[in-house]
Design a protein around this motif. Structure first.
Motif, PDB file in Angstrom:
ATOM      1  N   MET A 134      12.781  -9.283   9.364  1.00 57.96           N
ATOM      2  CA  MET A 134      13.667  -8.225   8.907  1.00 57.96           C
ATOM      3  C   MET A 134      12.820  -7.574   7.914  1.00 57.96           C
ATOM      4  SD  MET A 134      17.090 -10.259   6.906  1.00 57.96           S
ATOM      5  CE  MET A 134      15.709 -11.562   6.390  1.00 57.96           C
ATOM      6  N   PRO A 135      12.908  -6.133   8.951  1.00 59.58           N
ATOM      7  CA  PRO A 135      11.686  -5.391   8.406  1.00 59.58           C
ATOM      8  C   PRO A 135      12.276  -5.013   7.158  1.00 59.58           C
ATOM      9  CG  PRO A 135      13.524  -4.252   9.752  1.00 59.58           C
ATOM     10  CD  PRO A 135      13.447  -5.529   9.587  1.00 59.58           C
ATOM     11  N   THR A 136      11.362  -5.857   6.665  1.00 60.90           N
ATOM     12  CA  THR A 136      11.843  -5.162   4.926  1.00 60.90           C
ATOM     13  C   THR A 136       9.987  -4.699   3.967  1.00 60.90           C
ATOM     14  OG1 THR A 136      11.212  -7.631   4.104  1.00 60.90           O
ATOM     15  CG2 THR A 136      12.961  -7.033   4.482  1.00 60.90           C
ATOM     16  N   GLY A 137       9.449  -5.289   4.761  1.00 54.08           N
ATOM     17  CA  GLY A 137       8.135  -5.389   3.415  1.00 54.08           C
ATOM     18  C   GLY A 137       7.566  -3.988   4.655  1.00 54.08           C
ATOM     19  N   VAL A 138       6.197  -3.760   3.701  1.00 51.57           N
ATOM     20  CA  VAL A 138       5.648  -2.892   3.719  1.00 51.57           C
ATOM     21  C   VAL A 138       4.632  -2.759   4.853  1.00 51.57           C
ATOM     22  CG1 VAL A 138       3.597  -1.109   2.534  1.00 51.57           C
ATOM     23  CG2 VAL A 138       4.915  -3.064   0.986  1.00 51.57           C
ATOM     24  N   ASN A 139       4.575  -1.519   6.072  1.00 52.93           N
ATOM     25  CA  ASN A 139       4.598  -2.053   7.109  1.00 52.93           C
ATOM     26  C   ASN A 139       3.302  -0.101   6.918  1.00 52.93           C
ATOM     27  OD1 ASN A 139       6.622  -0.270   7.382  1.00 52.93           O
ATOM     28  ND2 ASN A 139       6.463   0.231   9.303  1.00 52.93           N
ATOM     29  N   ASP A 140       3.229   0.962   6.160  1.00 49.28           N
ATOM     30  CA  ASP A 140       2.489   2.154   6.053  1.00 49.28           C
ATOM     31  C   ASP A 140       1.350   1.820   5.027  1.00 49.28           C
ATOM     32  OD1 ASP A 140       4.527   2.174   4.395  1.00 49.28           O
ATOM     33  OD2 ASP A 140       5.670   4.101   4.999  1.00 49.28           O
ATOM     34  N   ALA A 141       1.016   0.990   4.410  1.00 45.96           N
ATOM     35  CA  ALA A 141       0.286   1.164   3.032  1.00 45.96           C
ATOM     36  C   ALA A 141      -0.841   1.844   4.299  1.00 45.96           C
ATOM     37  CB  ALA A 141      -0.664  -0.202   2.771  1.00 45.96           C
ATOM     38  N   SER A 142      -1.182   2.557   3.066  1.00 47.87           N
ATOM     39  CA  SER A 142      -2.862   3.466   3.236  1.00 47.87           C
ATOM     40  C   SER A 142      -3.924   3.360   2.007  1.00 47.87           C
ATOM     41  CB  SER A 142      -2.508   5.040   3.054  1.00 47.87           C
ATOM     42  OG  SER A 142      -0.848   5.265   3.840  1.00 47.87           O
ATOM     43  N   ASP A 143      -4.795   3.364   2.287  1.00 47.13           N
ATOM     44  CA  ASP A 143      -5.952   4.004   1.473  1.00 47.13           C
ATOM     45  C   ASP A 143      -6.917   4.704   1.539  1.00 47.13           C
ATOM     46  OD1 ASP A 143      -7.912   3.098  -0.407  1.00 47.13           O
ATOM     47  OD2 ASP A 143      -8.535   1.040   0.237  1.00 47.13           O
ATOM     48  N   TYR A 144      -8.326   5.340   1.242  1.00 45.56           N
ATOM     49  CA  TYR A 144      -8.716   6.694   1.601  1.00 45.56           C
ATOM     50  C   TYR A 144      -9.886   5.896   2.457  1.00 45.56           C
ATOM     51  CZ  TYR A 144      -6.220   8.979  -1.958  1.00 45.56           C
ATOM     52  OH  TYR A 144      -5.964   9.821  -3.053  1.00 45.56           O
ATOM     53  N   SER A 145      -9.699   6.751   3.513  1.00 43.88           N
ATOM     54  CA  SER A 145     -10.553   7.053   4.835  1.00 43.88           C
ATOM     55  C   SER A 145     -11.746   7.505   4.524  1.00 43.88           C
ATOM     56  CB  SER A 145     -10.306   6.749   6.121  1.00 43.88           C
ATOM     57  OG  SER A 145     -11.480   7.305   6.709  1.00 43.88           O
ATOM     58  N   TYR A 146     -13.166   7.195   4.768  1.00 41.07           N
ATOM     59  CA  TYR A 146     -13.948   8.485   4.104  1.00 41.07           C
ATOM     60  C   TYR A 146     -14.982   8.919   5.660  1.00 41.07           C
ATOM     61  CZ  TYR A 146     -14.266   6.121  -0.424  1.00 41.07           C
ATOM     62  OH  TYR A 146     -13.457   5.600  -1.738  1.00 41.07           O
ATOM     63  N   ARG A 147     -14.398  10.063   5.785  1.00 37.41           N
ATOM     64  CA  ARG A 147     -14.432  10.846   6.534  1.00 37.41           C
ATOM     65  C   ARG A 147     -16.083  11.974   6.566  1.00 37.41           C
ATOM     66  NH1 ARG A 147     -10.164  10.774  10.167  1.00 37.41           N
ATOM     67  NH2 ARG A 147      -9.283   8.579   9.887  1.00 37.41           N
ATOM     68  N   ALA A 148     -16.376  12.554   7.339  1.00 36.97           N
ATOM     69  CA  ALA A 148     -17.598  13.295   7.093  1.00 36.97           C
ATOM     70  C   ALA A 148     -16.911  14.802   6.639  1.00 36.97           C
ATOM     71  CB  ALA A 148     -18.144  14.209   8.718  1.00 36.97           C
ATOM     72  N   THR A 149     -15.367  15.479   6.118  1.00 38.68           N
ATOM     73  CA  THR A 149     -15.104  15.561   5.085  1.00 38.68           C
ATOM     74  C   THR A 149     -14.707  15.914   4.290  1.00 38.68           C
ATOM     75  OG1 THR A 149     -13.237  15.433   6.537  1.00 38.68           O
ATOM     76  CG2 THR A 149     -14.816  17.756   7.810  1.00 38.68           C
ATOM     77  N   GLY A 150     -15.476  14.342   3.679  1.00 39.94           N
ATOM     78  CA  GLY A 150     -14.028  14.344   2.430  1.00 39.94           C
ATOM     79  C   GLY A 150     -13.439  12.712   2.754  1.00 39.94           C
ATOM     80  N   GLU A 151     -12.988  12.577   1.334  1.00 37.66           N
ATOM     81  CA  GLU A 151     -11.100  11.345   1.991  1.00 37.66           C
ATOM     82  C   GLU A 151     -10.217  11.708   2.463  1.00 37.66           C
ATOM     83  OE1 GLU A 151     -10.983   9.768  -2.322  1.00 37.66           O
ATOM     84  OE2 GLU A 151     -13.104   8.927  -2.678  1.00 37.66           O
ATOM     85  N   VAL A 152      -9.576  10.935   2.724  1.00 37.36           N
ATOM     86  CA  VAL A 152      -8.359  11.079   3.395  1.00 37.36           C
ATOM     87  C   VAL A 152      -7.976   9.934   3.566  1.00 37.36           C
ATOM     88  CG1 VAL A 152      -7.648  11.576   5.480  1.00 37.36           C
ATOM     89  CG2 VAL A 152      -9.874  12.928   5.313  1.00 37.36           C
ATOM     90  N   LEU A 153      -6.843  10.461   2.566  1.00 38.57           N
ATOM     91  CA  LEU A 153      -5.299   9.133   3.115  1.00 38.57           C
ATOM     92  C   LEU A 153      -5.179   8.745   4.196  1.00 38.57           C
ATOM     93  CD1 LEU A 153      -3.822   7.632   0.228  1.00 38.57           C
ATOM     94  CD2 LEU A 153      -3.082   8.629   0.186  1.00 38.57           C
ATOM     95  N   ARG A 154      -5.191   7.756   4.499  1.00 34.48           N
ATOM     96  CA  ARG A 154      -5.104   7.238   5.842  1.00 34.48           C
ATOM     97  C   ARG A 154      -4.330   5.534   5.599  1.00 34.48           C
ATOM     98  NH1 ARG A 154      -3.546  10.247   9.288  1.00 34.48           N
ATOM     99  NH2 ARG A 154      -3.805   8.474  11.000  1.00 34.48           N
ATOM    100  N   PRO A 155      -3.677   5.117   6.766  1.00 39.31           N
ATOM    101  CA  PRO A 155      -2.123   4.659   6.904  1.00 39.31           C
ATOM    102  C   PRO A 155      -3.822   2.902   7.363  1.00 39.31           C
ATOM    103  CG  PRO A 155      -0.686   5.611   8.302  1.00 39.31           C
ATOM    104  CD  PRO A 155      -2.559   6.070   7.590  1.00 39.31           C
ATOM    105  N   VAL A 156      -3.760   1.904   6.570  1.00 38.34           N
ATOM    106  CA  VAL A 156      -4.909   1.348   6.909  1.00 38.34           C
ATOM    107  C   VAL A 156      -4.578   0.243   8.192  1.00 38.34           C
ATOM    108  CG1 VAL A 156      -5.264   0.537   4.654  1.00 38.34           C
ATOM    109  CG2 VAL A 156      -3.108  -0.840   5.820  1.00 38.34           C
ATOM    110  N   ASP A 157      -5.637  -0.297   8.865  1.00 38.54           N
ATOM    111  CA  ASP A 157      -5.117  -1.193  10.019  1.00 38.54           C
ATOM    112  C   ASP A 157      -4.139  -1.993  10.417  1.00 38.54           C
ATOM    113  OD1 ASP A 157      -6.614  -1.312  13.214  1.00 38.54           O
ATOM    114  OD2 ASP A 157      -6.545  -3.649  12.463  1.00 38.54           O
ATOM    115  N   PRO A 158      -3.234  -2.541  11.338  1.00 38.81           N
ATOM    116  CA  PRO A 158      -2.076  -2.907  11.403  1.00 38.81           C
ATOM    117  C   PRO A 158      -2.979  -4.640  10.890  1.00 38.81           C
ATOM    118  CG  PRO A 158      -2.193  -1.711  13.254  1.00 38.81           C
ATOM    119  CD  PRO A 158      -3.560  -1.654  12.497  1.00 38.81           C
ATOM    120  N   ALA A 159      -3.886  -5.250  11.139  1.00 38.14           N
ATOM    121  CA  ALA A 159      -4.881  -6.559  10.634  1.00 38.14           C
ATOM    122  C   ALA A 159      -4.497  -6.955   9.151  1.00 38.14           C
ATOM    123  CB  ALA A 159      -6.044  -6.583  11.019  1.00 38.14           C
TER     124      ALA A 159
END
Length: 343
Positions: A134-159
């Protein structure tokens, strides 16, 4: 390669059936670290895309025996993971950064039925299982990705996402037998020896979960292709076969050795196979030890050690006629620990 399906060791075969009206509670821990790139069947000493992934999985499980032959089991998984890489950040600078995620996984409810009466056949039996993820879990967890323009909040990899975010149909089976057969001479030497086999497959009819991949906002990496932008909901599979030997009957100690095959296929059995996934599989040698100090308690530890790792080309790349085999970072060993109590 993500794989949220991971059944624990079976323990001493022939002692795991549950009498009608009884409960069984279990706690499982699973750890793996994947950092070495595998290109097709070839492990690489120098990675093409470095991705150091650590995953810590915890599952609480409750089983109720409706009858001596019919069980219902609810699994509630939790996961925490870290992933260090450069490709998911400012890939031009190739600077390593770490993203983290944790939370509830997709719960699973499974019904199992023993084909033979456990009271009449305590030393060999076959169980068939049917369940739902059942799709009860967290599948869209996010953390900061460090890009050339600064920090961007992005979904983490499926791994390291705790869940896949889709419904799944679970097909499973489990069989064991004592290697002592009354009709065979000298087979009483194997009274404490059991062979086991089990398998599980999760069918996921849905194609994608609507969550962007970590690099889904980078056209230079995705080419604007939808299959690279959104996460897939992949099928998963597991198969195990081996032998368990009770080495200290009075203390309930047994050791086992087997082969474990698990992974994520490139193509789903039902539904589309698009979306971002890193398919592959692992064949492992799986030694283990189980200690049952009392009839109602059991501790076990298994360490699957990979003997063959394979990275498959994903369905999206195949459809675009991208040449070459798959590329994935696949763990070369795992640790699986469990405790089970019947009451």
């Amino acid at each position: 390669m993500c794989a949220h399906l991971g059944t624990p060791g079976l323990g001493v075969e022939g002692t795991s059936t549950l009498p009608a009206g009884h409960w069984e509670a279990s706690v499982f821990f699973r750890y793996y670290n994947s950092s070495q790139d595998v290109f097709g069947d070839q492990p690489l000493t120098v990675p093409i895309v470095y991705a150091n992934t650590h995953v810590y999985g915890f599952t609480t499980s409750a089983t109720y025996a409706v009858t001596d032959r019919f069980d219902l089991t609810l699994d509630i998984p939790f996961q925490y993971g870290t992933r260090q890489t450069w490709i998911e950040h400012d890939f031009m600078s190739m600077t390593l950064h770490t993203m983290r995620a944790g939370g509830l996984g997709d719960m699973r409810l499974t019904a199992s039925y023993w084909l033979f009466d456990p009271k009449k056949s305590p030393n060999r039996n076959i169980a068939l299982s049917l369940g739902v993820s059942m799709p009860t879990g967290v599948n869209d967890a996010s953390d900061y990705s460090y890009r050339a323009t600064g920090e961007v909040l992005r979904p983490v990899d499926p791994a390291i996402q705790p869940a896949d975010g889709g419904w799944g149909i679970i097909l499973a089976g489990h069989a064991f037998t004592s290697l002592s057969f009354p009709q065979l001479p000298y087979s009483n030497w194997f009274t404490n020896t059991f062979a086991y086999v089990e398998g599980a497959y999760i069918i996921t009819p849905q194609e994608t979960n609507g969550v962007q991949s970590t690099i889904g906002d980078e056209p230079a990496l995705t080419g604007g292709i939808q299959g690279y932008i959104y996460d897939s909901i992949p099928d998963q599979f597991l198969a195990r076969i081996g032998v368990s030997q009770i080495v200290w009957p009075s203390k309930g100690v047994s050791v086992s050795a087997g082969v474990r095959w698990e992974g994520v296929p490139a193509h789903d059995l039902i539904g589309g196979s698009s979306g971002w996934r890193i398919p592959g599989n692992t064949v492992s040698f799986e030694p283990g030890v189980t200690w049952s100090p009392r009839a109602q308690d059991s501790f076990s530890a298994f360490v699957p050690i990979a003997v063959r790792r394979h990275a498959s080309e994903d369905a999206v790349s195949e459809s675009l006629h991208v040449p070459g085999p798959g590329l994935a970072a696949i763990a070369d060993w795992q640790l699986i620990i469990s405790y089970t109590h019947q009451f």
